[in-house]
Structure formats: structure tokens, C-alpha cells
Design an enzyme around this catalytic site. Structure first.
Site, mmCIF file in Angstrom:
data_model
loop_
_atom_site.group_PDB
_atom_site.id
_atom_site.type_symbol
_atom_site.label_atom_id
_atom_site.label_comp_id
_atom_site.label_asym_id
_atom_site.label_seq_id
_atom_site.Cartn_x
_atom_site.Cartn_y
_atom_site.Cartn_z
ATOM 1 N N THR A 68 -31.903 -39.446 10.948
ATOM 2 C CA THR A 68 -30.681 -39.794 10.224
ATOM 3 C C THR A 68 -29.841 -38.557 9.925
ATOM 4 O OG1 THR A 68 -29.934 -40.528 8.037
ATOM 5 C CG2 THR A 68 -32.165 -39.723 8.152
ATOM 6 N N ASP A 69 -28.526 -38.757 9.778
ATOM 7 C CA ASP A 69 -27.654 -37.639 9.374
ATOM 8 C C ASP A 69 -27.953 -37.177 7.953
ATOM 9 O OD1 ASP A 69 -26.586 -39.812 7.984
ATOM 10 O OD2 ASP A 69 -24.556 -39.605 8.767
ATOM 11 N N GLU A 70 -28.695 -37.999 7.188
ATOM 12 C CA GLU A 70 -28.962 -37.623 5.787
ATOM 13 C C GLU A 70 -29.823 -36.370 5.685
ATOM 14 O OE1 GLU A 70 -29.579 -40.739 2.956
ATOM 15 O OE2 GLU A 70 -28.729 -42.235 4.289
ATOM 16 N N ASN A 95 -16.889 -45.574 0.317
ATOM 17 C CA ASN A 95 -17.583 -46.827 -0.005
ATOM 18 C C ASN A 95 -16.641 -47.866 -0.621
ATOM 19 O OD1 ASN A 95 -19.972 -45.813 0.930
ATOM 20 N ND2 ASN A 95 -20.794 -45.294 -1.089
ATOM 21 N N TYR A 139 -21.421 -47.391 -6.826
ATOM 22 C CA TYR A 139 -21.880 -46.176 -7.495
ATOM 23 C C TYR A 139 -20.724 -45.223 -7.811
ATOM 24 C CZ TYR A 139 -26.917 -46.795 -6.661
ATOM 25 O OH TYR A 139 -28.208 -47.223 -6.683
ATOM 26 N N ILE A 162 -48.247 -47.319 11.193
ATOM 27 C CA ILE A 162 -48.211 -46.041 11.932
ATOM 28 C C ILE A 162 -49.037 -44.953 11.248
ATOM 29 C CG2 ILE A 162 -46.002 -46.432 13.113
ATOM 30 C CD1 ILE A 162 -44.768 -44.407 11.067
ATOM 31 N N ASN A 168 -24.493 -43.930 9.300
ATOM 32 C CA ASN A 168 -24.816 -45.244 8.720
ATOM 33 C C ASN A 168 -24.572 -46.380 9.710
ATOM 34 O OD1 ASN A 168 -25.014 -43.746 6.333
ATOM 35 N ND2 ASN A 168 -24.275 -45.473 5.123
ATOM 36 N N TYR A 212 -35.919 -39.794 0.351
ATOM 37 C CA TYR A 212 -35.832 -40.420 1.686
ATOM 38 C C TYR A 212 -35.439 -39.375 2.730
ATOM 39 C CZ TYR A 212 -33.535 -42.742 5.637
ATOM 40 O OH TYR A 212 -33.129 -43.101 6.900
ATOM 41 N N ASP A 239 -23.641 -43.327 -11.313
ATOM 42 C CA ASP A 239 -23.887 -42.818 -9.965
ATOM 43 C C ASP A 239 -25.380 -42.645 -9.699
ATOM 44 O OD1 ASP A 239 -23.204 -42.020 -7.468
ATOM 45 O OD2 ASP A 239 -22.106 -40.227 -8.063
ATOM 46 N N LEU A 285 -25.677 -51.280 1.543
ATOM 47 C CA LEU A 285 -24.336 -51.500 0.983
ATOM 48 C C LEU A 285 -23.601 -52.723 1.565
ATOM 49 C CD1 LEU A 285 -22.072 -50.067 -0.890
ATOM 50 C CD2 LEU A 285 -21.061 -49.476 1.302
ATOM 51 N N PHE A 306 -34.190 -53.755 11.072
ATOM 52 C CA PHE A 306 -32.775 -53.964 11.435
ATOM 53 C C PHE A 306 -32.426 -53.321 12.783
ATOM 54 C CE2 PHE A 306 -28.540 -51.726 10.478
ATOM 55 C CZ PHE A 306 -27.764 -52.701 11.071
ATOM 56 N N LYS A 348 -37.587 -37.805 5.948
ATOM 57 C CA LYS A 348 -37.145 -37.885 7.351
ATOM 58 C C LYS A 348 -37.058 -36.477 7.943
ATOM 59 C CE LYS A 348 -36.020 -41.054 9.409
ATOM 60 N NZ LYS A 348 -36.821 -41.998 10.261
HETATM 61 N N1 LIG Z 1 -30.012 -48.144 8.720
HETATM 62 C C1 LIG Z 1 -29.326 -47.017 8.908
HETATM 63 O O1 LIG Z 1 -28.144 -46.945 8.589
HETATM 64 C C2 LIG Z 1 -29.990 -45.827 9.560
HETATM 65 C C3 LIG Z 1 -29.191 -44.718 9.884
HETATM 66 C C4 LIG Z 1 -29.805 -43.630 10.523
HETATM 67 C C5 LIG Z 1 -31.154 -43.652 10.810
HETATM 68 N N2 LIG Z 1 -31.911 -44.739 10.460
HETATM 69 C C6 LIG Z 1 -33.343 -44.710 10.812
HETATM 70 O O2 LIG Z 1 -33.550 -45.755 11.750
HETATM 71 C C7 LIG Z 1 -34.874 -46.301 11.600
HETATM 72 C C8 LIG Z 1 -34.794 -47.798 11.417
HETATM 73 O O3 LIG Z 1 -33.975 -48.075 10.281
HETATM 74 P P1 LIG Z 1 -33.695 -49.582 9.825
HETATM 75 O O4 LIG Z 1 -32.450 -49.570 9.035
HETATM 76 O O5 LIG Z 1 -33.859 -50.495 10.969
HETATM 77 O O6 LIG Z 1 -34.925 -49.789 8.827
HETATM 78 P P2 LIG Z 1 -35.547 -51.132 8.221
HETATM 79 O O7 LIG Z 1 -35.948 -50.762 6.828
HETATM 80 O O8 LIG Z 1 -34.664 -52.289 8.454
HETATM 81 O O9 LIG Z 1 -36.862 -51.357 9.118
HETATM 82 C C9 LIG Z 1 -37.981 -50.513 9.066
HETATM 83 C C10 LIG Z 1 -39.094 -51.197 9.847
HETATM 84 O O10 LIG Z 1 -40.229 -50.325 9.834
HETATM 85 C C11 LIG Z 1 -41.381 -51.096 9.517
HETATM 86 N N3 LIG Z 1 -42.350 -50.195 8.876
HETATM 87 C C12 LIG Z 1 -42.246 -49.556 7.681
HETATM 88 N N4 LIG Z 1 -43.341 -48.817 7.423
HETATM 89 C C13 LIG Z 1 -44.173 -48.976 8.493
HETATM 90 C C14 LIG Z 1 -45.451 -48.469 8.829
HETATM 91 N N5 LIG Z 1 -46.105 -47.641 7.998
HETATM 92 N N6 LIG Z 1 -46.008 -48.838 9.997
HETATM 93 C C15 LIG Z 1 -45.362 -49.702 10.847
HETATM 94 N N7 LIG Z 1 -44.159 -50.225 10.573
HETATM 95 C C16 LIG Z 1 -43.551 -49.864 9.414
HETATM 96 C C17 LIG Z 1 -40.888 -52.186 8.592
HETATM 97 O O11 LIG Z 1 -41.770 -53.290 8.529
HETATM 98 C C18 LIG Z 1 -39.554 -52.522 9.247
HETATM 99 O O12 LIG Z 1 -39.713 -53.483 10.258
HETATM 100 C C19 LIG Z 1 -35.485 -45.577 10.388
HETATM 101 O O13 LIG Z 1 -36.334 -44.560 10.861
HETATM 102 C C20 LIG Z 1 -34.293 -44.979 9.659
HETATM 103 O O14 LIG Z 1 -34.647 -43.792 8.989
HETATM 104 C C21 LIG Z 1 -31.366 -45.824 9.837
#
Ligand SMILES: NC(=O)c1ccc[n+]([C@@H]2O[C@H](COP(=O)([O-])OP(=O)(O)OC[C@H]3O[C@@H](n4cnc5c(N)ncnc54)[C@H](O)[C@@H]3O)[C@@H](O)[C@H]2O)c1
Length: 342
Positions: A124-126, A248, A206, A60, A178, A149, A271, A189, A11, A153
Site C-alpha cells: 500500500t502507499d500508506e 474525503n 474525520y 498464512i 486507495n 496498519y 480526527d 470510507l 475485496f 505492511k
Molecule cells: N483496500 C485498499 O484500498 C488497499 C489499498 C492498497 C493496498 N491494499 C492491500 O491489498 C490487500 C487486500 O486488501 P483488501 O482491501 O482486499 O482487504 P480485505 O480486508 O477486503 O481482505 C483481506 C482478506 O485476507 C483474508 N485474511 C486475513 N488474514 C488472513 C490470514 N491470516 N490468513 C489467510 N487469509 C487472511 C481475509 O479473510 C480477507 O479475505 C491487502 O494486503 C491490503 O493491505 C488494499
């Protein structure tokens, strides 16, 4: 400048790749992604013909695969690759340790050996845990993760710190609130609620629904990341937030109102274990030091996101097809039983 973007088929990663190629002519990008259920090359199908963009399928946590990708002599690595869904981390934490901790370490080690100039970790802020009604997380807030999770992180973040302190590597950590916007996998969500509402299905919320999140549009997040990449200070952590806190239940009600659906579709469910009550980010540092600020209001961004999902049913059907569909059904149709069994 040449970049290795890991997790670029997800995403936020796909939005970042599109943003950077549109805004910086002199950048080349390699998207390195193992394509889990959340990775989808369709997110970037419009870039197939751009000679500055290429894709390599790889994991990775595989040193061989990462080293091979780094043979392309990249200047910087930006790590989006992660397991990202809290509910899945409660059911299967080991996948999160493998990618988010071991994978981060493999990527760091390979980047150190190849003398990559800069390494950016998307966190992430989490990792900060949960807040009461007032206060905000700053970059100095202690790490206090509550879900597997968030813990995984936080582990990745601490490895970055150690590679900076021990080996002097130029690393930067970003911690965002988020995200929402187009191409978000429909287990999170906002897309889950939009799609259920469109089909007049119950919207599972939840607990009491009063868990508060700070929401940032994915394009605002990606603009912040481009600033961090090009102007950020080595060893620094940057919080990225937009000061748009919403419970939420309020988000769900806004979705129902925008779609003209009844609030009676809301279904309160047991929850989530360890569910954080509130997150809020103090983003003063990135606002002042890198002159960044969010541009998209939550109301406008949410309305546009709802419209995008209405217009992109094919994308939704593609990502929910095949093996994932049965997992999705198991998670959400039997989620109360699954959580009781923990
Ligand atoms: N979505 C949010 O609200 C949010 C908020 C803060 C931080 N983040 C962080 O941002 C980053 C991206 O989040 P997102 O929502 O786009 O996630 P996502 O789940 O949509 O995408 C994750 C991507 O990583 C790839 N991936 C997973 N495991 C892998 C591996 N071992 N090797 C290579 N590729 C791999 C998946 O194929 C996917 O394309 C994450 O690190 C997440 O922790 C997300």
C-alpha cells in the site's frame, strides 16, 4: 500456470481472481483464505463451477497449513491476505503484526523451501507516510508509516526485500493507492458512506474532511497486478496509482449528490490519531515499463459503485450480520469514546 492467491475472499483478491480467470484461459487458481470478518466466499459464488478455481481454508501464519497448500505445486504466490482496516489497527495492533508481518514471513519461507518461481506482495502507499500539498511518492520514497496498519505492511515489504537480497528469491512488491468498487467491506470510507446515506444516517467524517486520497477503481488495480505477475521484473517495487486525488469531504459530497441526499447528513467527528493528511502516487514506472494505465474515471466508477451497493443489499446484510454487527456498532456508534480511551 498455477497460482496460490492468499486473501482471495476479500475485496481486491476476489476481484483479481475474477479478472484473471476471465482474461487468461490457461491459468489455474487456488484461493487460500482463513475467512476473517472481511473474507466472504459469496464474493466469488459465480466461480464455483469453474474447474480452474478451488478454495482452501487456511491461515498464512500457519506453516503447516501453508505448506499443505503449496503441495499443489504452484508457480507463483500472490499475497493479498492481510488485516487492512486502519481504525482496527489502532484498537488492536497485534492482529496486524501477526498476519501482515509474521504471516508474510511464513508464506515467504514456505515459498522459498518449495522453490516457488515468483512471489508478489500486495502492499500500500500508506507505507510511505503522509505528504504535504505537493509532491508524489515514488518507489524510492523512504518508508515512513504512521499507523500500526501501515507499519505492519512496511514490515512485510522489508521481509520481501530481505528474501530477494539474501536468498535471491524472485519477489515483487506493488504499492497501490486507495481502492474502491463492488464487494468492499462496509467499514471503509466509500461503502460506509453510501450505506449510511441510503439509510439517511449521519455520515461520520474525520477532522475537517480535507485529508486527500488518490482513488483507483479495483478493476484497474487488478489489471495492473496481472501485468506485474506476467511481465514484472524480479526485485522491483511498482507503485500503482490513478492520479485522481480527492479530499474525503468531496468524496462524501459526491455520494450524497449522486443519491440526491442533503449535505446536512455529514457529521464531523474527532480526527483519527496519526491520520495521514495526503497520499499521492507517482506511477510512471508501471505506466512506462509495463504499458499499464487506469481506464475508469473516479466520477464514473463512483456512480457505478453506488449503483452496485443499491442493487446488492442482500450481500451487505450478509456481511454485516452476526458477530460483526455488534463490532461494527461498537466501532462506529461509540467511536469517539473508544478513541478517547486510547
Ligand atoms: N483496500 C485498499 O484500498 C488497499 C489499498 C492498497 C493496498 N491494499 C492491500 O491489498 C490487500 C487486500 O486488501 P483488501 O482491501 O482486499 O482487504 P480485505 O480486508 O477486503 O481482505 C483481506 C482478506 O485476507 C483474508 N485474511 C486475513 N488474514 C488472513 C490470514 N491470516 N490468513 C489467510 N487469509 C487472511 C481475509 O479473510 C480477507 O479475505 C491487502 O494486503 C491490503 O493491505 C488494499
Amino acid at each position: 500456470m498455477k497460482l496460490l492467491v492468499t486473501g482471495g475472499a476479500g475485496f481486491i483478491g476476489s476481484s483479481f481472481i475474477r479478472h484473471l480467470l476471465e482474461s487468461h484461459q490457461d491459468i489455474e487458481l487456488v484461493n487460500f483464505d482463513c475467512l476473517t470478518y472481511a473474507g466472504n466466499l459469496e464474493n466469488l459464488s459465480d466461480l464455483c463451477t469453474d474447474s480452474r478455481y478451488s478454495f482452501v481454508k487456511g491461515d498464512i501464519s500457519s506453516l503447516i497449513e501453508v505448506e499443505e497448500a503449496l503441495n499443489q505445486e504452484v508457480d507463483a504466490v500472490i499475497n493479498f491476505a492481510a488485516e487492512t482496516h486502519v481504525d482496527r489497527s489502532i484498537l488492536n495492533p497485534s492482529a496486524f503484526v501477526r498476519t501482515n508481518i509474521q504471516g508474510t514471513q511464513v508464506l515467504l519461507e514456505a515459498s522459498r523451501r518449495r522453490k516457488v518461481s515468483r512471489f508478489i506482495q500486495i502492499s500500500t502507499d500508506e507505507v510511505y507516510g503522509s505528504l504535504k500539498e505537493s509532491g508524489r511518492f515514488t518507489e524510492q520514497s523512504p518508508l515512513s508509516p504512521n499507523s500500526p496498519y501501515a507499519a505492519s505492511k512496511a514490515g512485510g515489504d522489508l521481509l520481501l526485500r530481505s528474501y530477494h537480497k539474501t536468498y535471491g528469491m524472485d519477489v515483487i512488491i506493488t504499492r497501490s493507492c486507495n481502492n474502491y468498487g463492488p464487494y468492499q467491506f462496509p467499514e471503509k470510507l466509500i461503502p460506509l458512506m453510501i450505506l449510511n446515506a441510503l439509510e439517511d444516517k449521519p455520515l461520520p467524517v474525520y477532522g475537517d474532511g480535507l485529508h486527500v486520497r488518490d482513488w483507483i477503481h479495483v478493476t484497474d488495480h487488478c489489471r495492473a497486478l496481472a501485468k506485474v505477475l506476467l511481465e514484472g521484473r524480479p526485485g522491483q517495487i511498482y507503485n500503482i496509482g490513478s492520479n485522481q486525488e480527492e479530499p474525503n469531504l468531496e468524496v462524501v459530497h459526491q455520494i450524497l449528490d449522486d443519491l440526491g441526499k442533503s449535505h446536512e447528513l455529514v457529521q464531523f467527528v474527532e480526527d483519527r490519531p496519526g491520520h495521514d493528511r495526503r497520499y499521492a502516487i507517482d506511477a510512471t514506472l508501471i505506466r512506462t515499463e509495463l504499458d499499464w494505465s487506469p481506464q475508469v474515471s473516479f466520477k464514473q466508477g463512483l456512480a457505478e459503485t453506488i449503483h452496485w451497493y443499491q442493487e446488492n443489499f442482500d450481500w451487505v446484510n450478509n456481511v454485516l450480520s452476526g458477530t460483526y454487527r455488534s463490532y461494527y456498532q461498537q466501532m462506529y456508534e461509540n467511536r469517539d469514546e473508544t478513541l478517547k480511551g486510547l
